[in-house]
Scaffold this motif. Structure first.
Motif, mmCIF file in Angstrom:
data_model
loop_
_atom_site.group_PDB
_atom_site.id
_atom_site.type_symbol
_atom_site.label_atom_id
_atom_site.label_comp_id
_atom_site.label_asym_id
_atom_site.label_seq_id
_atom_site.Cartn_x
_atom_site.Cartn_y
_atom_site.Cartn_z
ATOM 1 N N LEU A 30 39.055 45.547 51.164
ATOM 2 C CA LEU A 30 40.227 44.921 51.781
ATOM 3 C C LEU A 30 40.354 45.307 53.250
ATOM 4 C CD1 LEU A 30 42.926 45.269 49.000
ATOM 5 C CD2 LEU A 30 41.218 43.490 49.347
ATOM 6 N N ARG B 186 35.729 38.745 41.746
ATOM 7 C CA ARG B 186 36.555 39.918 41.960
ATOM 8 C C ARG B 186 37.550 39.764 43.109
ATOM 9 N NH1 ARG B 186 36.220 43.818 39.124
ATOM 10 N NH2 ARG B 186 35.208 45.753 38.997
ATOM 11 N N GLN B 187 37.205 39.010 44.125
ATOM 12 C CA GLN B 187 38.044 38.887 45.325
ATOM 13 C C GLN B 187 38.113 37.421 45.728
ATOM 14 O OE1 GLN B 187 36.503 41.187 48.575
ATOM 15 N NE2 GLN B 187 38.217 40.744 49.903
ATOM 16 N N TRP C 177 45.739 36.518 48.597
ATOM 17 C CA TRP C 177 44.480 36.821 47.952
ATOM 18 C C TRP C 177 44.691 37.830 46.841
ATOM 19 C CZ3 TRP C 177 39.196 35.882 49.775
ATOM 20 C CH2 TRP C 177 39.140 34.878 50.738
ATOM 21 N N GLU C 178 43.694 37.914 45.959
ATOM 22 C CA GLU C 178 43.762 38.863 44.854
ATOM 23 C C GLU C 178 42.427 39.589 44.743
ATOM 24 O OE1 GLU C 178 45.978 38.150 40.957
ATOM 25 O OE2 GLU C 178 43.903 37.638 40.464
ATOM 26 N N TYR C 179 42.518 40.882 44.454
ATOM 27 C CA TYR C 179 41.329 41.699 44.226
ATOM 28 C C TYR C 179 41.441 42.298 42.832
ATOM 29 C CZ TYR C 179 37.458 44.835 45.137
ATOM 30 O OH TYR C 179 36.243 45.477 45.100
ATOM 31 N N ARG D 220 45.073 44.381 39.076
ATOM 32 C CA ARG D 220 44.981 43.476 40.222
ATOM 33 C C ARG D 220 45.760 44.032 41.413
ATOM 34 N NH1 ARG D 220 42.348 41.517 36.649
ATOM 35 N NH2 ARG D 220 41.956 39.334 36.206
#
Length: 72
Positions: A4, A16-17, A37-39, A46
């Motif tokens: 990130l 994953r991202q 966004w999401e990781y 998450r």
């Protein structure tokens, strides 16, 4: 969470991202609509974050060991 910090918009590992889609793709932050966004940290965990290209800032808005229900 180095990913990130170094490349928050990376598409190298889409599973994953990734940027969220639909109504979750953007989120209002201090008067601006920013990409959300999401990781995926674990199978359920998450982290969600917003990206401000204008200020080169990543804003963490959600972190949990559980999968968020709003994407189900």
């Amino acid at each position: 969470m180095e990913a990130l910090r170094t490349d928050p918009t990376s598409r190298d590992n889409w599973n994953r991202q990734h940027q969220l889609r639909g109504r979750l793709a953007t989120k209002e932050w201090k008067g601006s609509a920013l990409e959300q966004w999401e990781y995926e940290i674990t199978s359920g965990g998450r982290v969600r974050y917003l990206i401000s290209a204008e200020t080169s800032t990543v804003v963490m808005v959600y972190a949990s060991t559980r999968h968020p229900k709003d994407t189900e």
